[in-house]
Design a protein around this motif. Sequence first.
Motif, PDB file in Angstrom:
ATOM      1  N   LEU A   9       0.770  -1.426   0.130  1.00 46.40           N
ATOM      2  CA  LEU A   9      -0.073  -0.045  -0.073  1.00 46.40           C
ATOM      3  C   LEU A   9       0.578   1.141  -0.072  1.00 46.40           C
ATOM      4  O   LEU A   9       0.676   2.288  -0.327  1.00 46.40           O
ATOM      5  N   ARG A  10       1.917   0.951   0.833  1.00 49.06           N
ATOM      6  CA  ARG A  10       2.268   2.511   1.564  1.00 49.06           C
ATOM      7  C   ARG A  10       3.755   2.407  -0.325  1.00 49.06           C
ATOM      8  O   ARG A  10       3.715   3.880  -0.969  1.00 49.06           O
ATOM      9  N   GLN A  12       2.769   1.955  -3.022  1.00 51.00           N
ATOM     10  CA  GLN A  12       1.676   2.312  -4.398  1.00 51.00           C
ATOM     11  C   GLN A  12       1.322   3.500  -3.900  1.00 51.00           C
ATOM     12  O   GLN A  12       1.486   4.659  -4.600  1.00 51.00           O
ATOM     13  N   ARG A  13       0.939   4.317  -2.844  1.00 52.60           N
ATOM     14  CA  ARG A  13       0.887   5.232  -2.725  1.00 52.60           C
ATOM     15  C   ARG A  13       1.488   6.199  -3.253  1.00 52.60           C
ATOM     16  O   ARG A  13       1.399   7.281  -3.774  1.00 52.60           O
ATOM     17  N   THR A  14       3.222   6.263  -2.774  1.00 50.00           N
ATOM     18  CA  THR A  14       4.217   6.796  -3.009  1.00 50.00           C
ATOM     19  C   THR A  14       4.047   7.275  -4.618  1.00 50.00           C
ATOM     20  O   THR A  14       4.684   7.813  -4.756  1.00 50.00           O
ATOM     21  N   LEU A  18       0.814  10.890  -3.920  1.00 54.01           N
ATOM     22  CA  LEU A  18      -0.274  10.651  -2.322  1.00 54.01           C
ATOM     23  C   LEU A  18       0.231  11.212  -1.025  1.00 54.01           C
ATOM     24  O   LEU A  18       0.977  10.175  -0.598  1.00 54.01           O
ATOM     25  N   GLN A  20      -1.101  10.125   3.135  1.00 51.90           N
ATOM     26  CA  GLN A  20      -2.247   9.079   3.231  1.00 51.90           C
ATOM     27  C   GLN A  20      -3.332   9.702   3.756  1.00 51.90           C
ATOM     28  O   GLN A  20      -4.344   9.041   3.285  1.00 51.90           O
ATOM     29  N   ALA A  23      -4.710   9.743  -0.017  1.00 51.73           N
ATOM     30  CA  ALA A  23      -5.441   8.253  -0.365  1.00 51.73           C
ATOM     31  C   ALA A  23      -6.562   8.053   0.649  1.00 51.73           C
ATOM     32  O   ALA A  23      -7.836   7.098   0.346  1.00 51.73           O
ATOM     33  N   TYR A  34      -6.700   5.005   7.215  1.00 51.92           N
ATOM     34  CA  TYR A  34      -6.130   4.228   6.496  1.00 51.92           C
ATOM     35  C   TYR A  34      -4.571   4.631   6.608  1.00 51.92           C
ATOM     36  O   TYR A  34      -3.919   3.042   6.343  1.00 51.92           O
ATOM     37  N   GLU A  38      -1.442   0.697   6.191  1.00 49.34           N
ATOM     38  CA  GLU A  38      -0.218   0.761   6.243  1.00 49.34           C
ATOM     39  C   GLU A  38       0.631   1.035   7.085  1.00 49.34           C
ATOM     40  O   GLU A  38       1.908   0.560   7.476  1.00 49.34           O
ATOM     41  N   LEU A  52      -8.919  -0.239  -3.305  1.00 52.75           N
ATOM     42  CA  LEU A  52      -8.046   0.232  -2.868  1.00 52.75           C
ATOM     43  C   LEU A  52      -6.933   0.168  -4.367  1.00 52.75           C
ATOM     44  O   LEU A  52      -6.158   0.573  -5.038  1.00 52.75           O
ATOM     45  N   PHE A  56      -5.602   2.469  -6.482  1.00 56.15           N
ATOM     46  CA  PHE A  56      -3.821   2.563  -6.488  1.00 56.15           C
ATOM     47  C   PHE A  56      -3.534   1.354  -8.304  1.00 56.15           C
ATOM     48  O   PHE A  56      -2.431   1.288  -8.426  1.00 56.15           O
TER      49      PHE A  56
END
Length: 104
Positions: A9-10, A12-14, A18, A20, A23, A34, A38, A52, A56
Motif C-alpha cells: 500500500l505504501r 503504491q501510494r508513494t 499521494l 495518506q 489516499a 487508512y 499501512e 484500494l 492504485f
Amino acid sequence: MESALPNNLRKQRTRLGLTQKEAATKLGIGSASYQRYESGTREPNLETLCKLADIFNTSTDYLLGRSRKSMPTFSENSKDDKWTKLGNILSTSEKEKVIKALTD
C-alpha cells in the motif's frame, strides 16, 4: 508471517505521489483508518481492498503479496476508462501495434 499489504500500500501510494490523507479521501475513509492499513494494525475488508486496487491501478493479488507484478485490473466499477488504463500499461511499440491493427 508478516503481511505484504502494508508495504505494498505504501509503495503504491508513494508511486502516485499521494499522502495518506489523500489516499484516505479517495477511499472515502478517515486518514487514521487508512494509516492503520499501512501500519498493519488493521486490514481492509474485501470491498475496501478492491477499492484500494482500483485507486492504485493494481491488482488485489499484488497488494496482498500474491503477485510480484503490479498489474492493473479492470474493475467494472472503476471510474477510469478501460482504454486509458490499457494505455497506461502498454509500451509505446505495443500502442503503435494496437493502433495499426485498429486502423488497417
